[in-house]
Design a protein around this motif. Structure first.
Motif, PDB file in Angstrom:
ATOM      1  N   TYR A 133       1.059  -1.162   0.015  1.00  0.00           N
ATOM      2  CA  TYR A 133      -0.026   0.029  -0.057  1.00  0.00           C
ATOM      3  C   TYR A 133       0.890   1.148  -0.029  1.00  0.00           C
ATOM      4  O   TYR A 133       1.848   1.407   0.767  1.00  0.00           O
ATOM      5  N   GLY A 134       0.540   2.332  -0.753  1.00  0.00           N
ATOM      6  CA  GLY A 134       1.168   3.582  -0.952  1.00  0.00           C
ATOM      7  C   GLY A 134       0.703   4.278   0.223  1.00  0.00           C
ATOM      8  O   GLY A 134       0.173   3.985   1.196  1.00  0.00           O
ATOM      9  N   ASP A 135       1.154   5.621   0.176  1.00  0.00           N
ATOM     10  CA  ASP A 135       0.878   6.525   1.197  1.00  0.00           C
ATOM     11  C   ASP A 135      -0.670   6.806   1.002  1.00  0.00           C
ATOM     12  O   ASP A 135      -1.092   6.880   0.165  1.00  0.00           O
ATOM     13  N   TRP A 136      -1.123   6.994   2.571  1.00  0.00           N
ATOM     14  CA  TRP A 136      -2.515   7.173   2.459  1.00  0.00           C
ATOM     15  C   TRP A 136      -2.826   8.747   2.032  1.00  0.00           C
ATOM     16  O   TRP A 136      -2.051   9.598   2.406  1.00  0.00           O
ATOM     17  N   THR A 137      -4.359   8.709   1.518  1.00  0.00           N
ATOM     18  CA  THR A 137      -4.751  10.075   0.994  1.00  0.00           C
ATOM     19  C   THR A 137      -6.087   9.988   1.231  1.00  0.00           C
ATOM     20  O   THR A 137      -6.654   8.786   1.191  1.00  0.00           O
ATOM     21  N   ASP A 138      -7.110  11.061   1.624  1.00  0.00           N
ATOM     22  CA  ASP A 138      -8.449  11.110   1.636  1.00  0.00           C
ATOM     23  C   ASP A 138      -8.952  11.008   0.084  1.00  0.00           C
ATOM     24  O   ASP A 138     -10.231  10.684   0.004  1.00  0.00           O
ATOM     25  N   ASP A 139      -8.088  11.360  -0.768  1.00  0.00           N
ATOM     26  CA  ASP A 139      -8.588  11.267  -2.208  1.00  0.00           C
ATOM     27  C   ASP A 139      -8.440   9.791  -2.888  1.00  0.00           C
ATOM     28  O   ASP A 139      -7.172   9.291  -3.105  1.00  0.00           O
ATOM     29  N   GLU A 140      -9.559   9.099  -3.075  1.00  0.00           N
ATOM     30  CA  GLU A 140      -9.553   7.587  -3.552  1.00  0.00           C
ATOM     31  C   GLU A 140      -8.697   7.390  -4.660  1.00  0.00           C
ATOM     32  O   GLU A 140      -8.119   6.643  -5.041  1.00  0.00           O
ATOM     33  N   ALA A 141      -9.016   8.476  -5.531  1.00  0.00           N
ATOM     34  CA  ALA A 141      -8.248   8.452  -7.149  1.00  0.00           C
ATOM     35  C   ALA A 141      -6.611   8.452  -6.713  1.00  0.00           C
ATOM     36  O   ALA A 141      -6.106   8.007  -7.785  1.00  0.00           O
ATOM     37  N   LYS A 142      -6.127   9.110  -5.555  1.00  0.00           N
ATOM     38  CA  LYS A 142      -4.513   9.086  -5.629  1.00  0.00           C
ATOM     39  C   LYS A 142      -4.217   7.802  -4.750  1.00  0.00           C
ATOM     40  O   LYS A 142      -2.865   7.674  -4.707  1.00  0.00           O
ATOM     41  N   LEU A 143      -4.950   6.793  -4.238  1.00  0.00           N
ATOM     42  CA  LEU A 143      -4.528   5.836  -3.709  1.00  0.00           C
ATOM     43  C   LEU A 143      -3.490   4.846  -4.615  1.00  0.00           C
ATOM     44  O   LEU A 143      -4.220   4.667  -5.829  1.00  0.00           O
ATOM     45  N   GLU A 144      -2.548   4.071  -4.132  1.00  0.00           N
ATOM     46  CA  GLU A 144      -1.761   3.347  -5.047  1.00  0.00           C
ATOM     47  C   GLU A 144      -1.418   2.217  -4.239  1.00  0.00           C
ATOM     48  O   GLU A 144      -0.888   1.999  -3.154  1.00  0.00           O
ATOM     49  N   THR A 145      -1.731   0.882  -5.071  1.00  0.00           N
ATOM     50  CA  THR A 145      -1.356  -0.416  -4.400  1.00  0.00           C
ATOM     51  C   THR A 145      -0.753  -1.337  -5.220  1.00  0.00           C
ATOM     52  O   THR A 145      -1.345  -1.474  -6.425  1.00  0.00           O
ATOM     53  N   GLN A 146       0.254  -1.762  -4.966  1.00  0.00           N
ATOM     54  CA  GLN A 146       0.947  -2.735  -5.861  1.00  0.00           C
ATOM     55  C   GLN A 146       0.517  -4.217  -5.406  1.00  0.00           C
ATOM     56  O   GLN A 146       0.459  -4.561  -4.467  1.00  0.00           O
ATOM     57  N   VAL A 147      -0.098  -4.936  -6.384  1.00  0.00           N
ATOM     58  CA  VAL A 147      -0.347  -6.376  -6.306  1.00  0.00           C
ATOM     59  C   VAL A 147       0.520  -7.231  -6.984  1.00  0.00           C
ATOM     60  O   VAL A 147       1.030  -6.963  -7.909  1.00  0.00           O
ATOM     61  N   VAL A 148       1.325  -8.196  -6.129  1.00  0.00           N
ATOM     62  CA  VAL A 148       2.395  -8.965  -6.298  1.00  0.00           C
ATOM     63  C   VAL A 148       1.957 -10.213  -6.284  1.00  0.00           C
ATOM     64  O   VAL A 148       1.656 -10.769  -5.274  1.00  0.00           O
ATOM     65  N   TYR A 149       2.124 -11.376  -7.098  1.00  0.00           N
ATOM     66  CA  TYR A 149       2.206 -12.654  -7.283  1.00  0.00           C
ATOM     67  C   TYR A 149       3.436 -13.407  -7.374  1.00  0.00           C
ATOM     68  O   TYR A 149       4.160 -13.150  -8.356  1.00  0.00           O
ATOM     69  N   LEU A 150       4.042 -14.032  -6.577  1.00  0.00           N
ATOM     70  CA  LEU A 150       5.022 -14.859  -6.491  1.00  0.00           C
ATOM     71  C   LEU A 150       4.895 -16.032  -7.359  1.00  0.00           C
ATOM     72  O   LEU A 150       4.007 -16.711  -7.139  1.00  0.00           O
ATOM     73  N   LEU A 151       5.568 -16.070  -8.585  1.00  0.00           N
ATOM     74  CA  LEU A 151       5.387 -17.192  -9.525  1.00  0.00           C
ATOM     75  C   LEU A 151       6.111 -18.568  -9.125  1.00  0.00           C
ATOM     76  O   LEU A 151       7.340 -18.582  -8.772  1.00  0.00           O
ATOM     77  N   LYS A 152       5.578 -19.663  -9.582  1.00  0.00           N
ATOM     78  CA  LYS A 152       6.350 -21.049  -9.306  1.00  0.00           C
ATOM     79  C   LYS A 152       6.973 -21.329 -10.607  1.00  0.00           C
ATOM     80  O   LYS A 152       6.758 -20.633 -11.770  1.00  0.00           O
TER      81      LYS A 152
END
Length: 85
Positions: free
Chosen positions: A66-85
């Motif tokens: 999760y990136g830095d919190w902001t009250d502006d949902e449009a500016k929320l940034e989240t990296q989603v990561v999957y470790l591959l086999k």
């Protein structure tokens, strides 16, 4: 308001209350960055899972950063990561 500061961590540290020292596993990953509401994160997971299915790849685990919190949902940034086999 919560004051935060950026810092670099070199090496391990001792657990302190709810702060726990942990490591993400090493290896090849598939990842995407989701911009916007946390309620729509499922779309980022679905995109990676579609790619994995199309490429015949499986995953060992996944996590979100999760990136830095902001009250502006449009500016929320989240990296989603999957470790591959």
């Amino acid at each position: 308001m919560v004051a935060t500061s950026a810092c670099r961590l070199f090496g391990h540290f001792r657990d302190a209350g709810e702060v726990v020292c942990t490591e993400t596993p090493a290896g090849e990953v598939a990842m995407t960055t989701h911009f916007g509401s946390y309620g729509k994160l499922a779309g980022a997971h679905a995109a990676i899972n579609s790619w994995r299915a199309a490429c015949g790849r499986t995953s060992a685990c996944s996590w979100e950063i999760y990136g830095d919190w902001t009250d502006d949902e449009a500016k929320l940034e989240t990296q989603v990561v999957y470790l591959l086999k």
